[in-house]
Design a protein around this motif. Sequence first.
Motif, mmCIF file in Angstrom:
data_model
loop_
_atom_site.group_PDB
_atom_site.id
_atom_site.type_symbol
_atom_site.label_atom_id
_atom_site.label_comp_id
_atom_site.label_asym_id
_atom_site.label_seq_id
_atom_site.Cartn_x
_atom_site.Cartn_y
_atom_site.Cartn_z
ATOM 1 N N ASN A 32 0.922 -1.286 -0.015
ATOM 2 C CA ASN A 32 -0.018 0.170 -0.085
ATOM 3 C C ASN A 32 0.585 1.204 -0.041
ATOM 4 N N PHE A 33 2.147 1.172 -0.105
ATOM 5 C CA PHE A 33 3.071 2.411 0.136
ATOM 6 C C PHE A 33 4.134 2.380 -1.037
ATOM 7 N N PRO A 34 4.458 3.617 -1.329
ATOM 8 C CA PRO A 34 5.569 3.835 -2.303
ATOM 9 C C PRO A 34 6.866 2.962 -1.891
ATOM 10 N N ILE A 35 7.741 2.663 -2.675
ATOM 11 C CA ILE A 35 8.961 1.940 -2.374
ATOM 12 C C ILE A 35 9.796 2.937 -1.761
ATOM 13 N N ILE A 62 6.236 13.650 -6.097
ATOM 14 C CA ILE A 62 6.803 13.295 -4.535
ATOM 15 C C ILE A 62 6.394 14.354 -3.687
ATOM 16 N N LYS A 63 6.614 15.622 -3.991
ATOM 17 C CA LYS A 63 6.231 16.634 -3.048
ATOM 18 C C LYS A 63 4.929 16.419 -2.523
ATOM 19 N N ASP A 64 3.930 16.437 -3.494
ATOM 20 C CA ASP A 64 2.548 16.314 -3.333
ATOM 21 C C ASP A 64 2.144 14.983 -2.242
ATOM 22 N N TYR A 65 2.964 14.051 -2.396
ATOM 23 C CA TYR A 65 2.238 12.836 -1.681
ATOM 24 C C TYR A 65 2.799 13.176 -0.243
ATOM 25 N N PHE A 66 3.796 13.829 0.122
ATOM 26 C CA PHE A 66 4.131 13.872 1.481
ATOM 27 C C PHE A 66 3.502 15.022 1.897
ATOM 28 N N ILE A 67 3.293 16.157 1.091
ATOM 29 C CA ILE A 67 2.597 17.497 1.547
ATOM 30 C C ILE A 67 1.216 16.981 2.160
ATOM 31 N N ASN A 68 0.370 16.085 1.267
ATOM 32 C CA ASN A 68 -0.865 15.589 1.579
ATOM 33 C C ASN A 68 -1.047 14.243 2.443
ATOM 34 N N TYR A 69 0.249 13.771 2.960
ATOM 35 C CA TYR A 69 0.394 12.549 3.511
ATOM 36 C C TYR A 69 -0.639 11.857 4.254
ATOM 37 N N LYS A 70 -1.087 12.751 5.168
ATOM 38 C CA LYS A 70 -2.120 12.494 6.265
ATOM 39 C C LYS A 70 -3.731 12.312 5.265
ATOM 40 N N PHE A 71 -3.796 13.294 4.480
ATOM 41 C CA PHE A 71 -5.082 13.161 3.610
ATOM 42 C C PHE A 71 -4.940 11.908 2.610
ATOM 43 N N TYR A 72 -3.881 11.440 2.349
ATOM 44 C CA TYR A 72 -3.904 10.237 1.492
ATOM 45 C C TYR A 72 -4.042 8.950 2.354
ATOM 46 N N GLY A 83 -14.318 23.056 5.348
ATOM 47 C CA GLY A 83 -13.145 21.981 5.111
ATOM 48 C C GLY A 83 -12.860 21.015 5.909
ATOM 49 N N ILE A 84 -11.749 20.303 6.144
ATOM 50 C CA ILE A 84 -11.487 19.127 6.761
ATOM 51 C C ILE A 84 -11.648 19.484 8.272
ATOM 52 N N LYS A 85 -12.434 18.745 9.117
ATOM 53 C CA LYS A 85 -12.448 19.033 10.592
ATOM 54 C C LYS A 85 -11.416 18.130 11.275
ATOM 55 N N SER A 86 -11.092 17.209 10.949
ATOM 56 C CA SER A 86 -10.089 16.116 11.772
ATOM 57 C C SER A 86 -9.951 15.136 10.960
ATOM 58 N N PHE A 87 -8.722 14.545 11.298
ATOM 59 C CA PHE A 87 -8.279 13.274 10.812
ATOM 60 C C PHE A 87 -8.836 12.249 11.734
ATOM 61 N N MET A 88 -9.214 10.994 11.398
ATOM 62 C CA MET A 88 -9.870 10.004 12.229
ATOM 63 C C MET A 88 -8.615 8.963 13.194
ATOM 64 N N GLN A 89 -7.471 9.216 12.848
ATOM 65 C CA GLN A 89 -6.481 8.574 13.506
ATOM 66 C C GLN A 89 -5.531 9.310 14.554
ATOM 67 N N ASP A 90 -4.741 8.609 15.338
ATOM 68 C CA ASP A 90 -4.053 8.925 16.403
ATOM 69 C C ASP A 90 -2.876 9.808 15.605
#
Length: 258
Positions: A32-35, A62-72, A83-90
């Motif tokens: 599920n993750f880039p090499i 590559i910039k986009d992947y990490f800048i939006n890492y939590k979003f992805y 807009g985004i209220k919260s991410f659902m993980q710790d």
Amino acid sequence: MKPKVVILCGGKGTRLREETENKPKPLVKVGNFPILWHIMKHYAHYGYNDFILCLGYKGEQIKDYFINYKFYRWDLQLNLKYGIKSFMQDMAEVEDWDITFADTGQETNTGGRVKKIEKYIDGDYFFLTYGDGLSNVNLHELERFFLRKGKTGVITGIRPRSKYGEIAVDPEGIITEFKEKPFLDNFINGGFCVFSRKIFDYMDENCILENEVFEQLVSMRELAVYVHEGFWKCMDTYKDYQELNEMWYGGNSPWKVY
């Protein structure tokens, strides 16, 4: 201060065109993750989490992947108006990585890419690897080996397997031995290098690391090899991509030390 980790991410990956036509090779996924993520997890496992990514071909992805890492990566709660209220993980699960994205050019050779990030190296030495190779090399041992040798550079030497079966034949033309894809006698450069910042003195922005630079260091006896007998595999072709994913989904991921 721990050494920084430079990762070459700028090549076009032409031998993996099935996957790299629309994305840079470091973003090709293993599981599920880039090499690239797997490589960075490996270094971070040993406490090296300050990265410099030498970007080139489709580097903006590559910039986009990490800048939006939590979003992805995580579930999120969204309000269409605000807009985004919260991410659902710790958020404690988010990797604590510092990443410098360095645009080193579309056509720049490997040595030139390294030369262009000299200004970001503030220690006496740094790690360097390629954005397409996985291994379980012990990075603490590699660093100690570099410091003990006192040379300008250390590369990790890998003993590859032959792609073919090997036969031994007696003078009468009778096969006396058959080995299916044996390990070869010579070593290859497996990446996972450590370099003193003195290496920049051997570089310009047009050089090839593996040719001009390494040849100079070898002639001066300033390049040593750290022999790694464990797992190593480069994702060079589509077959390599398939094999790595088969390992991951089959629960056999020797590079996963993290």
